[in-house]
Design an enzyme around this catalytic site. Structure first.
Site, PDB file in Angstrom:
ATOM      1  CB  SER B  48      -0.884  -0.015   1.253  1.00 24.60           C
ATOM      2  OG  SER B  48      -1.557   1.220   1.397  1.00 24.60           O
ATOM      3  CE  LYS B  76      -1.775   8.193  -1.004  1.00 28.19           C
ATOM      4  NZ  LYS B  76      -0.696   7.692  -0.277  1.00 28.19           N
ATOM      5  CB  CYS B 176      -4.123   4.618  13.157  1.00 27.75           C
ATOM      6  SG  CYS B 176      -4.866   6.215  13.480  1.00 27.75           S
ATOM      7  CB  THR B 315      11.077   0.829  -1.161  1.00 25.94           C
ATOM      8  OG1 THR B 315      10.341   1.058   0.049  1.00 25.94           O
ATOM      9  CG2 THR B 315      11.975   2.019  -1.403  1.00 25.94           C
TER      10      THR B 315
HETATM   11  C1  LIG Z   1       6.596   6.101   0.517  1.00 30.39           C
HETATM   12  C2  LIG Z   1       5.841   4.995   1.206  1.00 30.39           C
HETATM   13  C3  LIG Z   1       4.472   5.142   1.451  1.00 30.39           C
HETATM   14  C4  LIG Z   1       3.767   4.138   2.104  1.00 30.39           C
HETATM   15  N1  LIG Z   1       2.425   4.303   2.328  1.00 30.39           N
HETATM   16  C5  LIG Z   1       1.722   3.339   2.955  1.00 30.39           C
HETATM   17  C6  LIG Z   1       0.324   3.476   3.144  1.00 30.39           C
HETATM   18  O1  LIG Z   1      -0.302   4.461   2.726  1.00 30.39           O
HETATM   19  N2  LIG Z   1      -0.333   2.489   3.818  1.00 30.39           N
HETATM   20  C7  LIG Z   1       0.299   1.360   4.263  1.00 30.39           C
HETATM   21  O2  LIG Z   1      -0.355   0.492   4.842  1.00 30.39           O
HETATM   22  N3  LIG Z   1       1.631   1.189   4.061  1.00 30.39           N
HETATM   23  C8  LIG Z   1       2.345   2.148   3.428  1.00 30.39           C
HETATM   24  N4  LIG Z   1       3.701   1.964   3.201  1.00 30.39           N
HETATM   25  C9  LIG Z   1       4.362   0.728   3.660  1.00 30.39           C
HETATM   26  C10 LIG Z   1       4.554  -0.289   2.519  1.00 30.39           C
HETATM   27  O3  LIG Z   1       3.302  -0.728   2.002  1.00 30.39           O
HETATM   28  C11 LIG Z   1       5.382  -1.499   2.984  1.00 30.39           C
HETATM   29  O4  LIG Z   1       4.681  -2.127   4.043  1.00 30.39           O
HETATM   30  C12 LIG Z   1       6.762  -1.147   3.474  1.00 30.39           C
HETATM   31  O5  LIG Z   1       7.309  -0.104   2.708  1.00 30.39           O
HETATM   32  C13 LIG Z   1       7.751  -2.325   3.457  1.00 30.39           C
HETATM   33  O6  LIG Z   1       7.956  -2.846   2.160  1.00 30.39           O
HETATM   34  P1  LIG Z   1       9.177  -2.405   1.191  1.00 30.39           P
HETATM   35  O7  LIG Z   1      10.433  -2.511   1.973  1.00 30.39           O
HETATM   36  O8  LIG Z   1       9.109  -3.340   0.033  1.00 30.39           O
HETATM   37  O9  LIG Z   1       8.911  -0.978   0.802  1.00 30.39           O
HETATM   38  C14 LIG Z   1       4.431   2.963   2.536  1.00 30.39           C
HETATM   39  C15 LIG Z   1       5.803   2.820   2.257  1.00 30.39           C
HETATM   40  C16 LIG Z   1       6.509   3.797   1.608  1.00 30.39           C
HETATM   41  C17 LIG Z   1       7.975   3.610   1.339  1.00 30.39           C
END
Ligand SMILES: Cc1cc2nc3c(=O)[nH]c(=O)nc-3n(C[C@H](O)[C@H](O)[C@H](O)COP(=O)(O)O)c2cc1C
Ligand SMILES: Cc1cc2nc3c(=O)[nH]c(=O)nc-3n(C[C@H](O)[C@H](O)[C@H](O)COP(=O)(O)OP(=O)(O)OC[C@H]3O[C@@H](n4cnc5c(N)ncnc54)[C@H](O)[C@@H]3O)c2cc1C
Ligand code: FES
Lengths: 271, 336
Positions: B48, B76, B176, B315
């Protein structure tokens, strides 16, 4: 104002072959063969990362790709102007002909063409002159070009543009003082113009304020820290005049000056 | 027609327990993958908040829809009211990672339902493996991620999702803070079970709980989510992290990010993710969506071997928007 279509980016990063990295005073001019890349619109950028040893340095950076304005496009080659200021630009400056480079783009909204009959004034500071070169190529007619640099070594960057008038902070070359002095004189002489600007935030803010007070249209190419460049991360937020934030990568990087309350201080992804 | 009868779902399986099926996320004959009653083209989805289809369409054009990288698309985080997000700076590049303090900007529930859901409803993608490989396309279910600070808020969000046939599943972001305790809802097993149960009663659509990694006992939180009726859990979300302004003589240093602290993502947290996914997969019988630092097929495979049914890419999308397609293709070639 319209004109200058925005190019659609191929949906995946692609490997480019470096054709040369040549010093230009304090800068490096990086050239890479990009035969499959679409023709960019002036002001669009690519996200770049070297294919090898991107990261793994003392502090594990760079990790994310870095945004670079396309400075010129010639015979299937893309040119970039960069200064070694941190781990990403340092690694890119080390490249040699034959090395591989990851690229995504062209990204972002570029400049809009001036309305028929309007005079174009291009003003740039430091590495911010890069998108003005492709803009000058695309305009294909005489434009006033004003550029500002720190000192003589940086002022060599002016060679990227035709007929540029130069200002330096230390007065070593051209006018001593900010290049916005040159803009004030130009607009004083004839305010019927469109201003295209790219450079450090303080310079862009001076351009914005001057153009606002004279009711001159201005298009500003902004630089903020970016993680993705295609609207995915929401990291490149720029405060909007009417509240909320713009995404510099998809709503910009070129923004109509009238949409901003002020040009925000640089917010890179690292101080 | 109730939303749960939507074309992308097998009927009546929203609440089915994983142990009643052959295997969680089993690969079916056609090369597709079954997950909570949904038929997916492969095992790779997005995290997300790490891919905006609407923005990406404007950048990449028709190629995005033709070669859509994810087997399900997770929105998101959506909140009841619109949010502008945190003041910049929002990004800090860490060693092999990214700290973000984006602050969950979103247009709010109403505008999301009116503007975005129709634009996200008809995504399809290719099946990368099996007899149908490369020839047939399957629907990409839309998973809507929602966040609220109370059970009441979450219920309102889930009710709205339940009404919409285009939405195939709901993911609860429980990172949250509870207004009373200051603790994340998802870090308190008792509170977590309560909010999951409250929302569970409102929908027959698959309910995924996105666990917070910033908890003392993540497997206990996963068990609480399952006890509350979750159909699946996903993890890990970002780890709480911070960066300081550069040292300057005589000046006090402050947090660099506009939000004070932020969340770490990317390769820097990959091994933490693996440990948490393995521990959670051992603790619950519902399927697990694993994520954290996945950049390639080997990383995805680690999470699958640790017990994940699906893998999410976050990411890495920023470095290459087609990364998930590459990983899905390679995984399918290895028979996963
Ligand atoms: C820029 C950014 C925005 C994110 N926004 C959300 C979000 O809106 N809701 C959510 O549940 N997780 C959010 N995440 C978390 C990611 O969904 C994921 O759980 C986390 O980044 C770990 O995975 P990765 O290392 O592959 O990025 C966000 C992560 C990043 C980097
Ligand atoms: C649309 C766009 C176009 C760009 N075009 C060019 C270009 O043509 N040539 C060029 O040299 N650079 C350009 N940049 C900036 C380039 O991306 C940064 O120079 C780069 O991020 C610096 O990376 P680094 O790893 O070398 O240094 P870092 O350690 O990341 O930064 C070193 C210094 O640069 C500042 N900085 C970091 N990121 C940015 C940023 N994004 N904008 C402004 N300051 C920053 C930091 O505050 C610090 O002072 C552009 C940025 C954007 C967003
Ligand atoms: S850089 Fe990611 S949204 Fe603009």
């Amino acid at each position: 104002m319209s004109g200058f279509a925005r190019a659609t980016a191929p949906f995946a990063r692609r490997l480019l072959r470096v054709t040369g990295v040549d010093p230009l005073g304090a800068y490096e001019l990086l050239r890479a063969a990009d035969p499959h890349g679409p023709e960019p619109s002036p002001g669009q950028f690519l996200m770049l990362a070297t294919a090898e040893r991107w990261g793994g340095g003392v502090d594990g950076r760079p990790y994310l790709p870095r945004a670079f304005s396309i400075a010129r496009r010639r015979a299937g080659e893309s040119h970039f102007l960069l200064e070694d200021v941190g781990p990403g630009t340092h690694r890119l400056a080390e490249l040699r002909a034959g090395d591989a480079l990851w690229a995504l783009g062209p990204l972002g909204r570029g400049f809009s063409a001036p309305a028929a009959g309007k005079r174009a004034i291009l003003i740039g500071g430091g590495a911010g002159i890069a998108p003005l070169a492709i803009l000058q190529d695309t305009l294909g007619r005489e434009a006033t070009v004003l550029v500002g640099f720190r000192d003589a070594a940086h002022a060599r960057g002016a060679e990227l543009l035709r007929g540029a008038r130069v200002a330096t902070d230390d007065g070593a070359i051209g006018h001593r003082g900010p290049c916005t002095d040159l803009l004030a004189a130009e607009l004083g002489r004839d305010p019927d113009a469109v201003v295209y600007a790219c450079g450090p935030p303080a310079m862009l803010e001076a351009v914005r304020a001057m153009c606002a007070s004279l009711s001159v249209d201005a298009q500003l190419a902004l630089e903020t820290g970016m993680a993705c460049g295609f609207g995915a991360c929401f990291g490149c937020a720029v405060p909007r005049l009417d509240g909320g934030y713009l995404r510099a990568c998809v709503d910009g990087p070129v923004i109509d000056a009238a949409a901003l309350e002020r040009v925000p201080e640089a917010v890179g992804a690292h101080p | 027609m109730s939303a749960a009868d939507g074309a992308t779902r097998a009927p009546g399986s929203g609440r089915a327990r994983a142990d009643e099926r052959a295997a969680p996320g089993a690969r079916e004959g056609a090369g597709t993958v079954e997950f909570c009653g949904l038929r997916l083209a492969h095992r790779v989805i997005n995290g997300s908040g790490t891919f905006d289809v609407v923005a990406a369409r404007a950048v990449f054009g028709a190629a995005l829809d033709e070669r859509f990288p994810f087997a399900a698309y997770v929105s998101k985080t959506i909140t009841l009211e619109p949010r502008a997000g945190n003041p910049p700076p929002r990004l800090w590049e860490a060693a092999q990672g990214l700290i973000n303090s984006i602050g969950l900007p979103n247009k709010g529930l109403e505008a999301y339902m009116d503007e975005d859901v129709p634009a996200l409803a008809s995504l399809t993608t290719e099946v990368p493996a099996g007899p149908a490989a490369g020839t047939s396309r399957v629907a990409v279910p839309l998973v809507t991620n929602v966040m609220g600070s109370t059970a009441e808020e979450l219920v309102e969000l889930v009710d709205a999702c339940h009404e919409r046939a285009e939405i195939s599943a709901v993911e609860l972001n429980v990172s949250c803070p509870n207004v009373k305790t200051g603790l994340d809802i998802g870090a308190d097993p008792v509170l977590l079970e309560h909010v999951v149960r409250a929302t569970r009663e409102r929908t027959s659509k698959p309910l995924v709980v996105k666990l917070t990694p910033n908890a003392a006992d993540v497997p206990a939180c996963a068990r609480a989510a399952q006890a509350g009726g979750a159909d699946a859990v996903s993890l890990i979300n970002t780890l709480r992290a911070m960066a300081l302004t550069p040292p300057a003589r005589g000046e006090r240093r402050h947090p660099w990010l506009g939000g004070g602290t932020g969340g770490l993502s990317g390769p820097a947290l990959r091994t933490v993710a693996l440990a948490q996914v393995a521990a959670v997969a051992e603790s619950v019988s519902v399927p697990v969506i694993g994520m954290g630092g996945v950049e390639n097929t080997a990383h995805a495979r680690d999470l699958i071997d640790a017990g994940a049914a699906l893998v999410a890419v976050g990411t890495e999308n920023f470095r290459d928007p087609a990364a998930a397609a590459r990983i899905a293709r390679d995984l399918a070639e290895t028979g996963l």
